[in-house]
Design a protein around this motif. Structure first.
Motif, PDB file in Angstrom:
ATOM      1  N   PHE A 169       0.838  -1.203   0.000  1.00 14.60           N
ATOM      2  CA  PHE A 169       0.000   0.000   0.000  1.00 14.60           C
ATOM      3  C   PHE A 169       0.874   1.255   0.000  1.00 14.60           C
ATOM      4  CE2 PHE A 169      -3.084   2.861   2.188  1.00 14.60           C
ATOM      5  CZ  PHE A 169      -4.212   2.628   1.411  1.00 14.60           C
ATOM      6  N   VAL A 170       1.830   1.281   0.923  1.00 20.18           N
ATOM      7  CA  VAL A 170       2.713   2.443   1.038  1.00 20.18           C
ATOM      8  C   VAL A 170       3.636   2.533  -0.180  1.00 20.18           C
ATOM      9  CG1 VAL A 170       4.538   3.510   2.406  1.00 20.18           C
ATOM     10  CG2 VAL A 170       2.643   2.361   3.556  1.00 20.18           C
TER      11      VAL A 170
ATOM     12  N   TYR B  87       3.162   1.539  -3.120  1.00 21.26           N
ATOM     13  CA  TYR B  87       2.390   2.001  -4.273  1.00 21.26           C
ATOM     14  C   TYR B  87       2.260   3.519  -4.256  1.00 21.26           C
ATOM     15  CZ  TYR B  87      -1.695   2.675  -7.290  1.00 21.26           C
ATOM     16  OH  TYR B  87      -2.548   3.096  -8.269  1.00 21.26           O
ATOM     17  N   GLY B  88       1.984   4.074  -3.091  1.00 20.55           N
ATOM     18  CA  GLY B  88       1.880   5.524  -2.969  1.00 20.55           C
ATOM     19  C   GLY B  88       3.163   6.221  -3.422  1.00 20.55           C
TER      20      GLY B  88
ATOM     21  N   ILE C 116       8.712  -1.851   1.926  1.00 18.71           N
ATOM     22  CA  ILE C 116       8.214  -0.642   1.267  1.00 18.71           C
ATOM     23  C   ILE C 116       9.159  -0.258   0.142  1.00 18.71           C
ATOM     24  CG2 ILE C 116       7.871   1.848   1.549  1.00 18.71           C
ATOM     25  CD1 ILE C 116       6.857   1.286   4.367  1.00 18.71           C
TER      26      ILE C 116
END
Lengths: 317, 284
Positions: free
Chosen positions: B94-95, B97-98, B162
């Motif tokens: 999730f992170v 991807y950001g 990440i």
């Protein structure tokens, strides 16, 4: 978007409003990246930045149940302790020797394994990697028993072949250090070998070809092509080895069954931190130890990266 | 010339075969020892002697039927690893991807924070982190000490994964994001329905890295866990290594049983193990 909204089924006024808000939120492209990185930001602030900050504060405190007092630099003054120096010395020697063993040896093995003449390359690569799968606890158990002081332990049997009398390996400073190095070599050889093998795949074949035209022999190839081309991988392996070596704890913990080695011969910096902070409940002093470790690791790595020119290169970019 | 090449080839194979044997020797020794009476190990030490007259399956029988809590530790570790891997992979992807797909203010600063976390040894955070968990209990009444939540919570969004996911997802085609937007997908729908499934191949390698760290984790669980019934496998095994050698049958057979599942997984998913455990090098 408005078209989409109008196709939504009719709801109560309040529900529609909340829905609309949620809709606007989840389609907002400006906001989205911040939402995506929120899990990291929370973790970073709560479980990284705050702890670092609080450990700095604690290092100036004497922390007793229900009572905290500032004692200035007293904790740092107390670090002038021969036992602490012994721990630092062990980690420094351990780091140095593991670097001397675990860089050249895996690099050489990777070059040999990568040779066109090598058969069943993947089989050997995987086999040499297997020790890395064992936890330090299991590996430590095995090596503690192999280096047992009884005449029947594997290492004593081995040295017995050369007429050496059984040695109490884990009771003496030098021999227990050798045991720790053996354990590290066993567990990390395969991992570093993999790093170097991956690095070798990035060397363009043309380099070898032009070297061959120039009549370079194997030694020249190693010195002028392979070692320079492996430099980025080597610097990476050195960096993580320094972190691992200076913070080594579990290996010693297992080798000496707990944190109590005879005459502190196996005491590590983290072991000393653990003893002071958690066994003797002196959190302030423990914090000071941790911060000294942090400074040592940072300084050693900055020096190392500086010597290797990595920092300079990044600046130029 | 051809003869010489053949000779080198044979020498190489001999060298690596010998090396492989030396490397496997300690594992073979503990495997052999698991069939010997534990008192014998304690008396003589760990070696490669084979004496069929004293070898038996007694240690394993004791392990599987005894009340040493071994299977509880095993189950605890399994639970902990599964939960940790699931949460860490989803949160870190999730992170990542950001960071990979958006341009935003402060991006470099925030990514610098990710790199900073990777540069500080975990061992230093442990003391203040423990104090923090104690503080959370005193202030909010939420118990995290002696719970698995306490072990997992501080390490859900991990820096290394990440970093890895950012690298991987930067390589995914941005067109899919635009296509998703045109089709009326929300920003998060794009991630969960389109981009995360595309990144699944990278999950295996990271899952193994995170899983190995969780399965083998020692120092942090050692500090968080207090109850005997909540010990993880490494903690439980370490607790058996006493100078008196009274529990060596569980310790040795248990060590073998701790290696076997990982070995089986490794043989089946070698590629992902190697990718995961060397992630961060080379490309970094």
């Amino acid at each position: 978007m408005s078209v989409k909204n109008s196709t939504l089924p009719e709801r109560g006024k309040a529900g529609g409003k909340a829905n609309n808000l949620l809709h606007r939120f989840s389609y907002n492209q400006k906001l989205a990246p911040y939402v995506f990185i929120t899990p990291f930001l929370i973790t970073f602030l709560v479980f990284f930045l705050y702890p670092i900050f609080s450990t700095v504060v604690m290092s100036f405190q004497n922390i007793l149940p229900n009572q905290v007092q500032f004692i200035g630099l007293q904790n740092y003054r107390n670090l002038n302790d021969p036992i602490f120096f012994k721990a630092i010395s062990l980690n420094l020697r351990y780091t140095l020797v593991t670097l001397l063993v675990l860089i050249p040896l895996p690099m050489l093995l990777a070059v040999l394994l990568d040779s066109k003449l090598m058969r069943a390359r993947n089989f050997y690569r995987s086999t040499l990697f297997i020790p890395a799968l064992t936890s330090v606890v299991v590996a430590g158990t095995i090596f503690r028993l192999i280096f047992g002081e009884m005449p029947g332990s594997l290492v004593n049997q081995l040295v017995g072949l050369f007429g050496v009398k059984p040695v109490k390996w884990l009771k003496l400073a030098d021999t227990s250090f050798a045991a720790l190095i053996t354990l590290a070599t066993w567990r990390w050889m395969g991992v570093n070998l993999l790093y170097f093998l991956a690095g070798l795949q990035n060397i363009p074949a043309e380099l070898y070809e032009s070297a061959e035209i120039d009549g370079a022999n194997a030694w020249h190839r190693l010195r002028s092509i392979i070692i320079p081309m492996l430099k980025p991988v080597t610097v990476y392996v050195i960096t993580i080895s320094i972190y691992g070596g200076m913070a080594m704890f579990t290996e010693s913990f297992m080798m000496f069954s707990g944190n109590r080695s005879p005459n502190n011969i196996g005491l590590t910096i983290v072991g000393y931190l653990y003893r002071k902070a958690f066994e003797e409940n002196n959190m302030g002093y423990g914090s000071a130890i941790g911060l000294v470790l942090l400074v040592i690791v940072m300084v050693v790595n900055v020096i190392q990266l500086h010597i290797n020119g990595t920092l300079r290169k990044e600046k130029r970019k | 010339m051809k003869q010489r090449k053949k000779l080198i080839s044979i020498l190489l194979v001999v060298l690596f075969t010998l090396l492989a044997m030396v490397v496997l020797l300690p594992l073979f020794a503990i495997f052999l020892a698991s069939f010997r009476p534990s008192t014998e190990i304690f008396r003589k030490g760990l070696n490669l002697d084979v004496d069929l007259s004293i070898m038996s399956l007694d240690n394993y029988q004791y392990l599987f039927t005894g009340n040493e809590g071994y299977f509880q530790w095993f189950g605890n570790s399994l639970l902990l690893t599964v939960v940790q891997v699931t949460l860490t992979l989803v949160a870190s992807a999730f992170v990542g991807y950001g960071f990979a797909m958006y341009q935003f203010k402060g991006k470099n600063l925030f990514f610098g924070c990710v790199l900073l976390v990777m540069m500080v040894p975990l061992e230093i955070i442990i003391l203040p982190l423990f104090q923090l968990l104690m503080g959370i209990k005193a202030t909010f009444g939420i118990t995290l000490i002696d719970t698995y939540a306490g072990i997992i919570l501080p390490f859900i969004a991990q820096a290394m994964p990440i970093f890895f996911f950012r690298q991987y997802m930067s390589g995914l085609p941005h067109d899919f994001v635009d296509a998703g937007r045109v089709d009326g997908c929300s920003e998060y729908g794009i991630f969960f329905r389109i981009m995360m499934p595309l990144a699944i191949p990278s999950f295996a390698a990271m899952g193994i890295l995170v899983g190995m760290n969780s399965w083998n984790g020692f120092l942090w669980p050692l500090i968080v866990i207090r109850s005997q019934s909540k010990l993880t496998l490494p903690l439980g095994l370490a607790s058996l290594l006493s100078p008196y050698g009274n529990n060596y049958s569980v310790l040795i057979a248990g060590s073998v049983m701790a290696i076997v599942p990982i070995l089986v997984l490794f043989i089946s998913f070698q590629r992902y193990f190697i990718e995961g455990m060397t992630a961060g090098g080379v490309k970094g």
